[in-house]
Design a protein around this motif. Sequence first.
Motif, PDB file in Angstrom:
ATOM      1  N   ARG A 150      -0.276  13.958  -6.018  1.00  0.00           N
ATOM      2  CA  ARG A 150      -1.624  14.240  -5.529  1.00  0.00           C
ATOM      3  C   ARG A 150      -1.669  15.554  -4.754  1.00  0.00           C
ATOM      4  N   LEU A 161      -5.673   3.609  -9.239  1.00  0.00           N
ATOM      5  CA  LEU A 161      -4.278   3.437  -8.822  1.00  0.00           C
ATOM      6  C   LEU A 161      -4.072   4.029  -7.431  1.00  0.00           C
ATOM      7  N   PRO A 162      -2.975   3.636  -6.764  1.00  0.00           N
ATOM      8  CA  PRO A 162      -2.686   4.224  -5.464  1.00  0.00           C
ATOM      9  C   PRO A 162      -2.698   5.745  -5.555  1.00  0.00           C
ATOM     10  N   GLY A 163      -3.390   6.389  -4.652  1.00  0.00           N
ATOM     11  CA  GLY A 163      -3.462   7.848  -4.655  1.00  0.00           C
ATOM     12  C   GLY A 163      -4.719   8.381  -5.306  1.00  0.00           C
ATOM     13  N   ASP A 164      -5.435   7.545  -6.077  1.00  0.00           N
ATOM     14  CA  ASP A 164      -6.678   8.000  -6.711  1.00  0.00           C
ATOM     15  C   ASP A 164      -7.774   8.125  -5.662  1.00  0.00           C
ATOM     16  N   PRO A 224       0.811  -1.212   0.000  1.00  0.00           N
ATOM     17  CA  PRO A 224       0.000   0.000   0.000  1.00  0.00           C
ATOM     18  C   PRO A 224       0.847   1.266   0.000  1.00  0.00           C
ATOM     19  N   MET A 225       0.459   2.210  -0.844  1.00  0.00           N
ATOM     20  CA  MET A 225       1.154   3.496  -0.895  1.00  0.00           C
ATOM     21  C   MET A 225       0.115   4.596  -1.082  1.00  0.00           C
ATOM     22  N   LYS A 226       0.419   5.777  -0.567  1.00  0.00           N
ATOM     23  CA  LYS A 226      -0.607   6.818  -0.616  1.00  0.00           C
ATOM     24  C   LYS A 226      -0.576   7.603  -1.913  1.00  0.00           C
ATOM     25  N   ASP A 227       0.488   7.432  -2.690  1.00  0.00           N
ATOM     26  CA  ASP A 227       0.567   8.114  -3.977  1.00  0.00           C
ATOM     27  C   ASP A 227       1.688   7.472  -4.790  1.00  0.00           C
ATOM     28  N   ILE A 228       1.692   7.716  -6.097  1.00  0.00           N
ATOM     29  CA  ILE A 228       2.764   7.190  -6.946  1.00  0.00           C
ATOM     30  C   ILE A 228       3.688   8.348  -7.309  1.00  0.00           C
ATOM     31  N   ILE A 262      -7.021   4.907   2.276  1.00  0.00           N
ATOM     32  CA  ILE A 262      -6.770   5.803   3.403  1.00  0.00           C
ATOM     33  C   ILE A 262      -7.718   6.992   3.320  1.00  0.00           C
ATOM     34  N   TYR A 320      -8.897   7.668  -0.400  1.00  0.00           N
ATOM     35  CA  TYR A 320      -7.995   7.424  -1.519  1.00  0.00           C
ATOM     36  C   TYR A 320      -7.534   5.967  -1.518  1.00  0.00           C
ATOM     37  N   ALA A 321      -7.408   5.398  -2.723  1.00  0.00           N
ATOM     38  CA  ALA A 321      -6.911   4.027  -2.855  1.00  0.00           C
ATOM     39  C   ALA A 321      -5.432   3.983  -2.486  1.00  0.00           C
ATOM     40  N   THR A 322      -4.987   2.857  -1.927  1.00  0.00           N
ATOM     41  CA  THR A 322      -3.554   2.692  -1.661  1.00  0.00           C
ATOM     42  C   THR A 322      -2.953   1.562  -2.477  1.00  0.00           C
ATOM     43  N   VAL A 323      -3.787   0.845  -3.221  1.00  0.00           N
ATOM     44  CA  VAL A 323      -3.274  -0.205  -4.116  1.00  0.00           C
ATOM     45  C   VAL A 323      -4.013  -0.098  -5.442  1.00  0.00           C
ATOM     46  N   ILE A 324      -3.484  -0.802  -6.448  1.00  0.00           N
ATOM     47  CA  ILE A 324      -4.160  -0.828  -7.738  1.00  0.00           C
ATOM     48  C   ILE A 324      -5.419  -1.694  -7.604  1.00  0.00           C
TER      49      ILE A 324
END
Lengths: 241, 221, 259
Positions: free
Chosen positions: A196, B5-8, A156-160, B21, B28-32
């Motif tokens: 973001r 995608l993560p962050g969307d 899990p990541m909050k943004d790319i 989160i 917001y999504a944290t995974v695809i």
Amino acid sequence: MIMGGSGEKPQLIINGKRTDGRVPDELRPIKLEVGTLKNAEGSAYLEWGNNKVLAAVYGPKEAQPKHIADPNRAIIKCRYQMAPFSSLEEHSRSGPNRRAIEISKVTKEVFENVILLDNFPGSEIDIFIEVLQSDGGTRAAGITAAAAAVASSGIPMKDIPYAVSAGKAGDLILLDLNKIEDNYSDADMPVAIAPRNNEVLLLQMDGSMSKEQFDSALQMIKKAGETITKIQRDALEARYR
Amino acid sequence: MKIVLPGDKISDTPVRMENAIVENGKTYATVIGMMDESRGAFIPLESVWYPREGDFIVGIIENSKNNVYTVSMDSPFRGLILPPPRPRFGGRGGRDERFGRHEERREIMHMGDIVSAFVKEVKREADQIILILDRPRRLTGGKLIEVRPSKVPRIIGKESTMLRQLETGTKCTILVGLNGIVWLNGEDVPLAQKAIAKIQEEAHVGGLTERISELLENKGR
Amino acid sequence: MIAENEEYILGLLGKGMREHERGQMQYRDIKIEIGKIPHAEGSAMVDIGNTKVLVGVKLDVGDPLPDKPNEGALITGAELLPLANAEYETGPPSPEAIEFARVVDRGIRAAEVVDLGALFIEEGKVWSTFVDIYVLNYDGNLFDAGTLASSAALLSARMPKYEDGNVIREGSLGKLKTKGMVTSCTFAKVGRNILLDPNANEERIMAGRLTIANDENVIRAMQKGLSGSFSYAELSNLIDTTFDNSKRLRSMLDSAVGE
């Protein structure tokens, strides 16, 4: 580190065009593929101009050795390395040098910001970046590729995040310096951003820049970020079409 | 269905859910993953395993010390099988009418043994998260494969339909651990492996059930 | 990565089967691509199944070896990159990586793939040829992948020029002078079975490993690894099998380098 062995500074701008024919705010062509390596949890192969970079992520797994574990969150191990055959110049010795160790550190710090480390106390996540061919801007390419690799892994990541550099030739701000420009420019500034909220996660600079030049370099980087983010998105989505 | 995608952003309101989160009142999504807008559901395409009470797992005995087995599960979490509680009556290895002799209630296991179990408790210890495991069962023979934890629901299918189809088509017993380790044992293990690989690759493409039954009918040819 | 269950692999072999439905003396799919790294004088990527190996060749001006003042040098290195396998670690080369590089080196050296005599520049100056083997994804049989990729990279390499103390690496350049060609076949002994081109699961449980590098009907290098043994009869058969298989490997190399 000088092309062709001559010490003379080449002209970086001729008739408004750069040595490789680009205009000042033009990115090199970028090609990104996700899922290249079968063993890794996530991986990506990136061609950015003449740079060729592989990134892979493993984990989360139990942190080893035990004493480096953080009881509250995952730790990230990151290794950036350049292949001994990656440069158009002479063969380089393999193994980490001081430059690679620093780049590994600042890259790790980018991912410490975006990965949700609190989810995995006591564990580690490994990020590996191998530069197979280099032509300036490899740390930015490495971060951009590694971000796609992590995003493809389900960690899990909050943004790319994306990364790109801007620099300066004379008073002209240039986006995405190649190797020759990097060697002779008056400033080089690699930046990584979480798009973001436009948070700056990596910022390095050397050379000379005025405040105004810094502002316009950052604007150029943010605009390029839209293109890079789109490339990351397309590569990730392509796996599921 | 839209790929996310993560962050969307997946919701303008705060929604507490896995793989997302909440920031400034938005989610917001944290995974695809895929967003099913009609149902407002977010389905991860890739994810790591977050253990919960009652989860079924497959692992390998890594260590045995003081009657406690450590189970490796290819995850950052360490599983423990604790010794069965001492019977309240009957002491000294005697017989408790209700439980049988307590020594008999647990199989002896060795390092490297494959074991299935259920998560009884998710426990945050000083240095990591520990999973207390329950109802261990030693699995003999067969083969372990790794799958992506996010694909486990597809391998099992709605009401276990996919899993039953796989088991019948390959004459195998298949135990799918939510931790992403699958145990296969029976007649055509390579075929089962091939089918599971296909499910993982094509989990997001429609008509999967038909393609898998075709693969099984043709014995993978 | 989870450890392979020995019983399972042996059980399959007992039924005359192998993972990925192949015969005991059958290679997985092989792909050879040259020129992946244009900055290197020569490069080749080889896939054998899921094993992926990249070789880069660089040439630099250097000192000759004291005992061979009129010859260029050949320096082969291998890196088992941590991104290739969860079990590979960062740090100095492991004994496995060193053995791997040396076995590949012996094959290309013995078959005289590089014409070292042609690498003499002037008194005290020769070309050094660096062959770096990068393992990108590990699924067994690195030796054959490494040898194929090294051969392909060398056979397709450019020859830089040395003029007035400068090395010229771009522009119109000839090719690196080569003489021979080498390929290898690697076998694993698993139980009583001998398997060509072992994958990672088979390598994890193999008792012995044998690599034979050859150049048509000449054996150029051999290496037996691990504690298991091979009988005379087995060795003799495996040499025949190697000669047989090398025909196809050589023709794949030929078409990859365009000769």
